[in-house]
Design a protein around this motif. Structure first.
Motif, short mmCIF file in Angstrom:
data_model
loop_
_atom_site.label_atom_id
_atom_site.label_comp_id
_atom_site.label_asym_id
_atom_site.label_seq_id
_atom_site.Cartn_x
_atom_site.Cartn_y
_atom_site.Cartn_z
N SER A 54 0.85 -1.18 0.00
CA SER A 54 0.00 0.00 0.00
C SER A 54 0.89 1.23 0.00
O SER A 54 1.90 1.28 0.70
N VAL A 104 -4.51 6.80 -2.22
CA VAL A 104 -3.99 5.53 -1.75
C VAL A 104 -4.01 4.53 -2.90
O VAL A 104 -5.04 4.37 -3.58
N ALA A 112 -4.36 -1.74 -0.94
CA ALA A 112 -4.81 -1.74 0.46
C ALA A 112 -4.53 -3.09 1.10
O ALA A 112 -5.44 -3.76 1.59
N LEU A 139 -2.55 -1.84 6.29
CA LEU A 139 -2.81 -0.45 5.87
C LEU A 139 -3.42 0.36 7.01
O LEU A 139 -3.03 1.51 7.24
N VAL A 140 -4.39 -0.21 7.71
CA VAL A 140 -5.07 0.55 8.76
C VAL A 140 -4.07 1.08 9.78
O VAL A 140 -4.08 2.26 10.13
N PHE A 165 -1.32 3.55 8.11
CA PHE A 165 -1.88 4.86 7.77
C PHE A 165 -1.94 5.73 9.01
O PHE A 165 -1.58 6.92 8.98
N TYR A 166 -2.38 5.16 10.12
CA TYR A 166 -2.43 5.93 11.37
C TYR A 166 -1.02 6.33 11.80
O TYR A 166 -0.77 7.48 12.18
N PHE A 188 -7.28 10.81 7.36
CA PHE A 188 -8.25 10.16 6.47
C PHE A 188 -9.16 11.18 5.79
O PHE A 188 -9.62 10.95 4.68
N ASP A 229 -7.05 -5.09 3.51
CA ASP A 229 -7.44 -4.02 4.43
C ASP A 229 -8.32 -2.96 3.78
O ASP A 229 -8.50 -1.87 4.35
N PHE A 282 -10.17 -0.46 6.19
CA PHE A 282 -9.65 0.91 6.10
C PHE A 282 -10.77 1.93 6.10
O PHE A 282 -10.73 2.93 6.83
N THR A 332 -13.01 1.41 9.71
CA THR A 332 -12.42 1.86 10.97
C THR A 332 -12.14 3.36 10.97
O THR A 332 -12.06 3.98 12.03
N ASN A 333 -12.01 3.95 9.79
CA ASN A 333 -11.79 5.39 9.70
C ASN A 333 -13.08 6.18 9.62
O ASN A 333 -13.07 7.38 9.33
#
Length: 446
Positions: free
Chosen positions: A107, A118, A121, A125-126, A129-130, A136, A154, A158, A161-162
């Motif tokens: 990713s 992006v 994935a 990734l989750v 990314f954080y 996001f 993900d 992704f 969760t965002n």
């Protein structure tokens, strides 16, 4: 703290003895020194008690002593995001394949003046990314090259969760990826994979979904969780904030890329010119079909911006479509595989034969060589980038991922066939595109 007070006393006494030769006045100076010492000691003791108290409170409230039975690994910290001007690459995941590793799977974020795009994935990734510090709410597009698990694991997590970071009502994210494998016509009972002994299709009623169906299946599989959420916490002004778009504005604008009519699972990457797939105020994106058997369709993407161009190979063997797409690109981000080391991983295993075919037919080698099956010449990633006319080469989707295949090794080996800068990515690397391609020092090749 007592030691500090004693040092004050010794210093003052020394000054007195040096400056005063009269013994009669020594008593007066000693009294002064002792007084200062006592005052300092009292102050330091009070401060020490206060500091110790605060530290104890913090320790009690934040972190207790680690018990003997526990081994606790260092925690990651969230990084500062790239500047909100210029063009940067954030390498979120750099590992190939659906294999556990310290690297996250493939990713990458392309960041243009703070706007985030992006590409792929993969799993991890989750979290990455954080950790990258990216927001996001700045994501404008997600581009999927193909539907192998290490590129989509993900994807649903992704966006789900965002959800709290989604700018509801203001942010619509373009999700672009492959259409159905049967989009150019029915593929028959083998779904285009070929009839093999002892093999039945999984989910035969829809064995080759595209990007739209993939997300619909995710929504269906997670219906309980999302229905629960929109009836409880995901509400505002008595309206559900539903990313699916069932109740009001959704999060995603899902677009499946149609392959040319001549393309099919048996003709995966027919000759084609780049096709436009997305454009906004920051980027223009074009794409071509890649050569990644047995995956069809698989796409490569090029992003053109006011700061230059970046081309993403996706998973592919070197091919003419990608050469056209990436012609004179500023940076080619290409998958890479050490073929000898990759073949050695599976040597003597039950899947050696099938993995050998996958490695040799569907990926790009670290260096040019000879195909051991047919003795045909193969083009390494550095030679391919040179043929494309790329100014810089970034390696990712690295396999094998082990202690022998180091970044220095990859950069040096690829650099033998490419004159520009080469960078072998690690997770969370941030690359300033302009600075990278201007670097003529070749310090990337050790």
């Amino acid at each position: 703290m007592e030691e500090i007070a004693q040092k004050y006393f010794a210093v003052i006494l020394g000054i007195v003895l040096i400056k005063e030769n009269h013994v009669k006045k020594l008593k007066r100076y000693l009294c002064c020194a002792i007084s200062i010492c006592l005052i300092a000691q009292f102050a330091f003791a009070g401060n020490e008690h206060s500091t110790s108290s605060i530290a104890n409170q913090q320790s009690n409230s934040i972190e207790s002593p680690i018990p003997q039975y526990l081994q606790r690994q260092p925690k990651r910290v969230r990084a500062m995001p790239p500047p909100r001007d210029g063009m940067h690459l954030v390498m979120l995941g750099t590992r190939a394949g659906p294999f556990p590793s310290l690297r996250a799977a493939t990713s990458t974020a392309l960041v243009v003046d703070g706007q985030v795009y992006v590409v792929d994935a993969g799993s991890g990734l989750v979290q990455r990314f954080y950790e990258s510090g990216l927001n996001f709410g700045d994501v404008r597009g997600i581009f999927i090259t193909h539907l192998h698990s290490d590129h989509v694991d993900d994807l649903y997590p992704f966006v789900n969760t965002n959800f709290p970071n989604w700018k509801y009502g203001k942010q619509k994210i373009a999700l672009i990826g492959p259409d159905r494998a049967d989009s150019n016509g029915k593929l028959g009972s083998d779904a285009g994979f070929g009839h093999l002994p002892n093999t039945q299709l999984i989910h035969p009623e829809d064995p080759t979904p595209g990007i739209k169906e993939l997300m619909q299946h995710h929504f269906a599989a997670n219906a309980y969780d999302m229905n629960n959420a929109i009836h409880t916490v995901r509400r505002s002004d008595d309206h559900p904030r539903d990313l699916t778009g069932t109740n009001g504005p959704g999060m995603l604008n899902i677009m499946a890329l149609s392959a040319p009519k001549s393309a099919s699972p048996s003709n995966m990457s027919p000759k084609m010119n780049p096709i436009p797939v997305y454009q906004d105020d920051y980027v223009k994106v074009t794409a071509v079909l890649a050569q990644h058997p047995m995956v069809y369709p698989a796409w490569s993407y090029r992003f053109d911006t006011k700061y230059g161009s970046v081309t993403f190979s996706g998973d592919t063997a070197p091919n003419n479509n990608l050469l056209r797409l990436g012609h004179n690109t500023d940076i080619l981000i290409n998958e890479v595989m050490d073929v000898k080391a990759a073949l050695a991983v599976f040597a003597g295993t039950a899947i050696e034969k099938t993995m050998t075919t996958q490695i040799l037919d569907g990926h790009t080698a670290i260096t040019s060589g000879i195909d051991p099956r047919n003795h045909q010449n193969t083009l390494g990633v550095g030679a391919f980038a040179a043929k494309m006319g790329a100014k810089g080469l970034v390696l990712h989707h690295i396999w094998p991922d082990n202690e022998k295949i180091t970044s220095d090794y990859l950069q040096t080996t690829a650099g033998r066939e490419f004159k520009g800068p080469v960078h072998a990515s690690e997770d969370l690397d941030v690359i300033n595109v302009s600075e990278f391609i201007k670097d003529k020092s070749n310090n990337h090749k050790k």
